[in-house]
Design a protein around this motif. Structure first.
Motif, PDB file in Angstrom:
ATOM      1  N   LEU A 169      29.125  50.486 134.850  1.00 36.21           N
ATOM      2  CA  LEU A 169      29.059  49.884 133.614  1.00 36.21           C
ATOM      3  C   LEU A 169      30.199  48.734 133.700  1.00 36.21           C
ATOM      4  CD1 LEU A 169      28.878  49.436 130.485  1.00 36.21           C
ATOM      5  CD2 LEU A 169      30.518  51.262 130.093  1.00 36.21           C
ATOM      6  N   PHE A 170      31.422  49.214 134.235  1.00 38.10           N
ATOM      7  CA  PHE A 170      32.643  48.368 134.396  1.00 38.10           C
ATOM      8  C   PHE A 170      32.346  47.256 135.446  1.00 38.10           C
ATOM      9  CE2 PHE A 170      34.311  50.870 131.405  1.00 38.10           C
ATOM     10  CZ  PHE A 170      35.036  50.233 130.593  1.00 38.10           C
ATOM     11  N   ASP A 171      31.718  47.287 136.342  1.00 38.57           N
ATOM     12  CA  ASP A 171      31.180  46.329 137.370  1.00 38.57           C
ATOM     13  C   ASP A 171      30.331  45.227 136.901  1.00 38.57           C
ATOM     14  OD1 ASP A 171      32.419  47.794 139.485  1.00 38.57           O
ATOM     15  OD2 ASP A 171      30.537  48.777 140.431  1.00 38.57           O
ATOM     16  N   ILE A 172      29.445  45.777 135.921  1.00 35.52           N
ATOM     17  CA  ILE A 172      28.583  45.138 135.174  1.00 35.52           C
ATOM     18  C   ILE A 172      29.451  44.023 134.112  1.00 35.52           C
ATOM     19  CG2 ILE A 172      26.854  44.633 133.245  1.00 35.52           C
ATOM     20  CD1 ILE A 172      25.571  47.180 134.777  1.00 35.52           C
ATOM     21  N   LEU A 173      30.508  44.767 133.450  1.00 34.58           N
ATOM     22  CA  LEU A 173      31.088  43.767 132.377  1.00 34.58           C
ATOM     23  C   LEU A 173      32.117  43.167 133.171  1.00 34.58           C
ATOM     24  CD1 LEU A 173      31.926  46.849 129.979  1.00 34.58           C
ATOM     25  CD2 LEU A 173      30.056  44.952 129.490  1.00 34.58           C
ATOM     26  N   GLY A 174      32.566  43.474 134.217  1.00 34.73           N
ATOM     27  CA  GLY A 174      33.599  42.709 135.042  1.00 34.73           C
ATOM     28  C   GLY A 174      34.616  42.041 134.242  1.00 34.73           C
ATOM     29  N   PRO A 205      30.273  63.625 128.387  1.00 26.91           N
ATOM     30  CA  PRO A 205      31.407  62.525 128.881  1.00 26.91           C
ATOM     31  C   PRO A 205      30.421  61.742 129.809  1.00 26.91           C
ATOM     32  CG  PRO A 205      31.877  64.488 130.019  1.00 26.91           C
ATOM     33  CD  PRO A 205      30.881  64.793 128.896  1.00 26.91           C
ATOM     34  N   ILE A 206      30.572  60.346 130.196  1.00 27.74           N
ATOM     35  CA  ILE A 206      30.026  59.595 131.089  1.00 27.74           C
ATOM     36  C   ILE A 206      30.200  59.950 132.512  1.00 27.74           C
ATOM     37  CG2 ILE A 206      31.964  57.885 130.778  1.00 27.74           C
ATOM     38  CD1 ILE A 206      29.483  55.548 131.312  1.00 27.74           C
ATOM     39  N   THR A 207      29.719  60.120 133.396  1.00 26.85           N
ATOM     40  CA  THR A 207      30.135  60.538 134.734  1.00 26.85           C
ATOM     41  C   THR A 207      30.676  59.183 135.270  1.00 26.85           C
ATOM     42  OG1 THR A 207      28.021  59.250 135.759  1.00 26.85           O
ATOM     43  CG2 THR A 207      28.041  61.596 135.051  1.00 26.85           C
ATOM     44  N   ASP A 208      31.624  59.384 136.214  1.00 21.21           N
ATOM     45  CA  ASP A 208      32.409  58.342 137.116  1.00 21.21           C
ATOM     46  C   ASP A 208      31.491  57.224 137.520  1.00 21.21           C
ATOM     47  OD1 ASP A 208      34.776  59.391 136.186  1.00 21.21           O
ATOM     48  OD2 ASP A 208      35.367  60.242 138.245  1.00 21.21           O
ATOM     49  N   ARG A 209      30.096  57.798 138.144  1.00 23.45           N
ATOM     50  CA  ARG A 209      29.158  56.837 138.850  1.00 23.45           C
ATOM     51  C   ARG A 209      28.904  55.792 137.623  1.00 23.45           C
ATOM     52  NH1 ARG A 209      23.386  57.862 139.412  1.00 23.45           N
ATOM     53  NH2 ARG A 209      22.744  56.016 140.445  1.00 23.45           N
ATOM     54  N   VAL A 210      28.505  56.572 136.847  1.00 18.35           N
ATOM     55  CA  VAL A 210      27.792  55.415 135.617  1.00 18.35           C
ATOM     56  C   VAL A 210      28.962  54.662 135.006  1.00 18.35           C
ATOM     57  CG1 VAL A 210      26.796  55.304 133.206  1.00 18.35           C
ATOM     58  CG2 VAL A 210      26.110  57.024 134.929  1.00 18.35           C
ATOM     59  N   LYS A 211      30.186  55.218 134.869  1.00 17.30           N
ATOM     60  CA  LYS A 211      31.305  54.302 134.272  1.00 17.30           C
ATOM     61  C   LYS A 211      31.668  53.114 135.166  1.00 17.30           C
ATOM     62  CE  LYS A 211      35.268  56.476 133.653  1.00 17.30           C
ATOM     63  NZ  LYS A 211      36.276  57.121 133.437  1.00 17.30           N
ATOM     64  N   LYS A 212      31.815  53.450 136.538  1.00 10.71           N
ATOM     65  CA  LYS A 212      31.974  52.383 137.483  1.00 10.71           C
ATOM     66  C   LYS A 212      31.118  51.491 137.450  1.00 10.71           C
ATOM     67  CE  LYS A 212      32.858  51.616 142.424  1.00 10.71           C
ATOM     68  NZ  LYS A 212      32.278  50.277 142.342  1.00 10.71           N
TER      69      LYS A 212
END
Length: 190
Positions: free
Chosen positions: A32-37, A23-30
């Protein structure tokens, strides 16, 4: 593992036992979604090699119109179903029991805005999948494909219609962002 933001914020997600699914870590997921916006809002999201469904569920929680989860592990499929129930997002999700490569052979009515893939590591599957997606016209004009891998796995690929637009490394996780070549005509292919 939890949903970080949006309508299902804070809900805990089940994980899949064993080492086949990472699973993706919460840090990486956060990150990623900060980049995707805002591009996630109203997006059609494809989660290939979905595992627990954490990334697609995060997209739904943040306003994606719909998410398609593709996974072949029966245990992972059960976990995705439970995670969608827990978050209350099942009505905007489609869970597909299929091999990701065979899934691409289907006919599609719509193009995906975001395609995320996190295949098993060290098997070259991310590269094979990206080559399979190249030229398939499954991505909307301004869409993105994101490949998650270990940094040691990355190799430059000879792509016809896609180009690498960004890379972000978070410890032992590398996210590579690809877009349709004509979308960024002045960008150099990395």
């Amino acid at each position: 593992m939890r949903v970080i933001a949006g309508t299902a914020r804070g809900r805990k997600l089940l994980s899949v036992s064993g080492q086949a699914i990472r699973p993706i870590t919460d840090r990486v997921k956060k990150s990623l979604f900060d980049i995707l916006g805002e591009r996630v809002v109203d997006a059609l999201f494809l989660d290939l090699f979905a595992g627990t469904g954490s990334v697609g569920i995060e997209a739904l929680s943040r306003g994606a119109r719909r998410a398609v989860f593709v996974e072949r592990s029966r245990q992972a499929l059960r976990v995705i179903g439970e995670n969608l129930k827990t978050t209350g997002l099942a009505d905007r999700a489609q869970v597909v029991n299929a091999d990701a490569f065979k899934f691409l052979n289907r006919a599609f009515d719509e193009k995906f805005d975001i395609i995320y893939m996190a295949p098993p590591q060290y098997k070259g599957l991310w590269a094979r999948m990206l080559l399979a997606l190249d030229g398939r016209e499954l991505l909307s004009h301004e869409g993105l494909i994101i490949a998650q891998m270990h940094p040691k796995e990355f190799v430059a690929l000879n792509l016809k219609s896609l180009q690498l637009t960004d890379q972000r490394q978070y410890g032992s996780t590398l996210l590579c962002f690809y877009a349709i070549l004509s979308t960024f005509p002045n960008s150099a292919i990395l």
